[in-house]
Structures are given as C-alpha cells and as structure tokens.
Design an enzyme around this catalytic site. Structure first.
Site, mmCIF file in Angstrom:
data_model
loop_
_atom_site.group_PDB
_atom_site.id
_atom_site.type_symbol
_atom_site.label_atom_id
_atom_site.label_comp_id
_atom_site.label_asym_id
_atom_site.label_seq_id
_atom_site.Cartn_x
_atom_site.Cartn_y
_atom_site.Cartn_z
ATOM 1 N N ARG A 199 -1.432 13.081 -16.020
ATOM 2 C CA ARG A 199 -0.349 12.898 -16.993
ATOM 3 C C ARG A 199 0.657 11.828 -16.549
ATOM 4 N NH1 ARG A 199 4.330 15.237 -15.830
ATOM 5 N NH2 ARG A 199 5.036 15.675 -17.930
ATOM 6 N N GLU A 243 -14.463 31.350 3.122
ATOM 7 C CA GLU A 243 -13.354 31.469 4.077
ATOM 8 C C GLU A 243 -12.859 30.108 4.529
ATOM 9 O OE1 GLU A 243 -12.130 34.586 4.534
ATOM 10 O OE2 GLU A 243 -13.683 34.996 3.044
ATOM 11 N N PRO A 301 -5.722 26.486 1.254
ATOM 12 C CA PRO A 301 -4.411 27.136 1.418
ATOM 13 C C PRO A 301 -3.678 26.681 2.674
ATOM 14 C CG PRO A 301 -6.178 28.773 1.187
ATOM 15 C CD PRO A 301 -6.835 27.429 1.218
ATOM 16 N N ASP A 326 11.002 14.845 -16.395
ATOM 17 C CA ASP A 326 10.425 16.129 -16.004
ATOM 18 C C ASP A 326 11.269 16.834 -14.971
ATOM 19 O OD1 ASP A 326 8.195 15.628 -17.459
ATOM 20 O OD2 ASP A 326 6.969 15.026 -15.749
HETATM 21 CL CL1 6GU Z 1 -5.960 24.525 -2.570
HETATM 22 N N1 6GU Z 1 -7.196 26.830 -2.337
HETATM 23 C C1 6GU Z 1 -7.218 28.162 -2.301
HETATM 24 N N2 6GU Z 1 -8.383 28.781 -2.102
HETATM 25 N N3 6GU Z 1 -6.146 28.924 -2.445
HETATM 26 C C2 6GU Z 1 -5.001 28.284 -2.662
HETATM 27 C C3 6GU Z 1 -4.896 26.903 -2.734
HETATM 28 C C4 6GU Z 1 -6.033 26.188 -2.548
HETATM 29 N N4 6GU Z 1 -3.613 26.568 -2.959
HETATM 30 C C5 6GU Z 1 -2.957 27.712 -3.028
HETATM 31 N N5 6GU Z 1 -3.780 28.759 -2.838
#
Ligand code: 6GU
Length: 222
Positions: free
Chosen positions: A151, A113, A86, A166
């Site tokens: 794709r 984590e 994230p 797209d």
């Molecule tokens: Cl790549 N990993 C996690 N755990 N949560 C996320 C993410 C990745 N991308 C958005 N939320």
C-alpha cells in the site's frame, strides 16, 4: 517491486492478495507477488520439509535444503531476504517504508518450531516478527508485511499522499473522523468540522491525534 514468498502453506498467504487494493496493485503491475511452495523444492518421494532437532526436544525444524535451493534460484544481486519469525525485530511502519524501497524482497515463512540456523547464517538479511504473540506459521505474518508494504508503493492508493497521514507515519494515532449525516441518533459531528475553516480543522485534528495517542499509546510520544 517484486516479492517472492516461500511457504509450506501457499493458500494461507494467497487469500489476502486476491482482494481489493492488493489485487489491483498486482493487476496494474506496480507489484508482482509470486508465492512458492517449499515442498516443490524437495527431491524425495515424500517431499519432506522438516526434521527433528539435533540434541532432542519437542517439535520439528524446517530443513535447510529446500530453503537454500529456493532462495538461490530466486535471488538477484538486489534482493533482500527476510525471515518471518517470532524472534525477529518488530515489524513497524518504518520497516514497511524501508522494504517498499527495495526492488526485490524474498520472504521466508517459518513454520514448526523454527528453521535450521544455517538458513539465518547464510541466506537471511533481516528477521521480522509482527508482534509479541506466537502464530502457528509465518504465512499469515508474511501477508501482513506484504499488505503494509504494497500500500506504500507509488500509485497503489488512489489518492495522492494516501499513506502520509496514517497512524504511525505521523508518529501519532489518527483522531476521530466523521462522514454524513451531521447528526445521527442524537450524536452530532463536531461543529469545527462543518465550519469550512481549514486552519481550525487542522488544529482540531492535531489536538485530537495528540490526546488519543496520549491516552492509548503513550509509548509513541516518547
Ligand atoms: Cl513472523 N511468525 C510466527 N510464527 N509467529 C509470529 C510472528 C511470526 N510474528 C509474531 N508472531
């Protein structure tokens, strides 16, 4: 193209690959996706892949050793090593296009984590997030990335230029589309689409794409 995915949950990642376009892309040899269970790169009896963070705090971190061992075994001099997290840079169509040009991508799925920082320091070229929300594990996010990349590979979509129109490839959202019948439950297909006037159709589509984008995603127009 070769893609190696390192995860603690191979089955979460594998489901999407076994269907439809991704399945055919692999069967035709346009991409080879291999999924590796990081537990297979441990050497202790309990196959431990996580540990508590130094300095305390909640949750567990992924240990560096299994990830280093897996990446060092799989990587070549043309590999791009990607960490799903994230905290990564937003995954966009432009990034999908850049990945699609690489001969070999290794995707590390973060879990718990996070991962020991030395994985980032020594192994990872790019960190990627699929959006501003938190998933329990990176395997779902990796499946999204693989889908978006595969794709785009030559020959994967049946029709030529399949991906060229797209949403996002053009910088705009796609406008409305219709198929038969010309009238359904009182709703008519716009007359211009039935007219056979290709120029008029192209102009109408461009206007529709523009107005839909302005309404729904004004950020894309800036
Ligand atoms: Cl790549 N990993 C996690 N755990 N949560 C996320 C993410 C990745 N991308 C958005 N939320």
């Amino acid at each position: 193209m070769d893609i190696d995915v390192l995860t603690l949950f191979p089955r979460i990642f594998e489901g999407p690959l076994e269907e439809s376009i991704l399945k055919r892309a692999q069967e035709s040899g346009r991409v080879q996706v291999r999924v590796h269970n990081l537990r297979d790169y441990t050497h202790d009896k309990h196959r431990v892949v996580d540990d508590r963070p130094y300095g305390g705090g909640p949750g567990m971190l992924m240990k560096p050793e299994p990830i280093f061992e897996a990446v060092e075994k799989l990587q070549r001099n043309d590999s791009c090593v990607v960490l799903m997290t994230p905290q990564g840079a937003p995954f966009t169509q432009a990034r999908a296009q850049a990945f699609a040009k690489k001969p070999h991508v290794i995707i590390i799925c973060g879990h718990y984590e996070g991962v020991d920082e030395r994985v980032r320091q020594a192994l990872v070229h790019e960190e990627v997030s699929i959006g501003d929300y938190v998933l329990t594990n990176g395997a779902l996010a990796a499946a999204v990335v693989v889908d978006a990349v595969v794709r785009l590979l030559p020959g994967v979509l049946g029709h030529e230029d399949g991906a060229a129109d797209d949403s996002f490839a053009t910088g705009l959202l796609e406008g409305p589309q219709y198929t038969r019948p010309p009238e359904f439950r009182g709703m008519r297909v716009p007359e211009v689409l039935l007219s056979g006037d290709h120029g008029a159709v192209a102009r109408w589509r461009a206007e529709q794409a523009e107005s839909r984008t302005k309404q729904r995603r004004p950020d894309l127009l800036k």
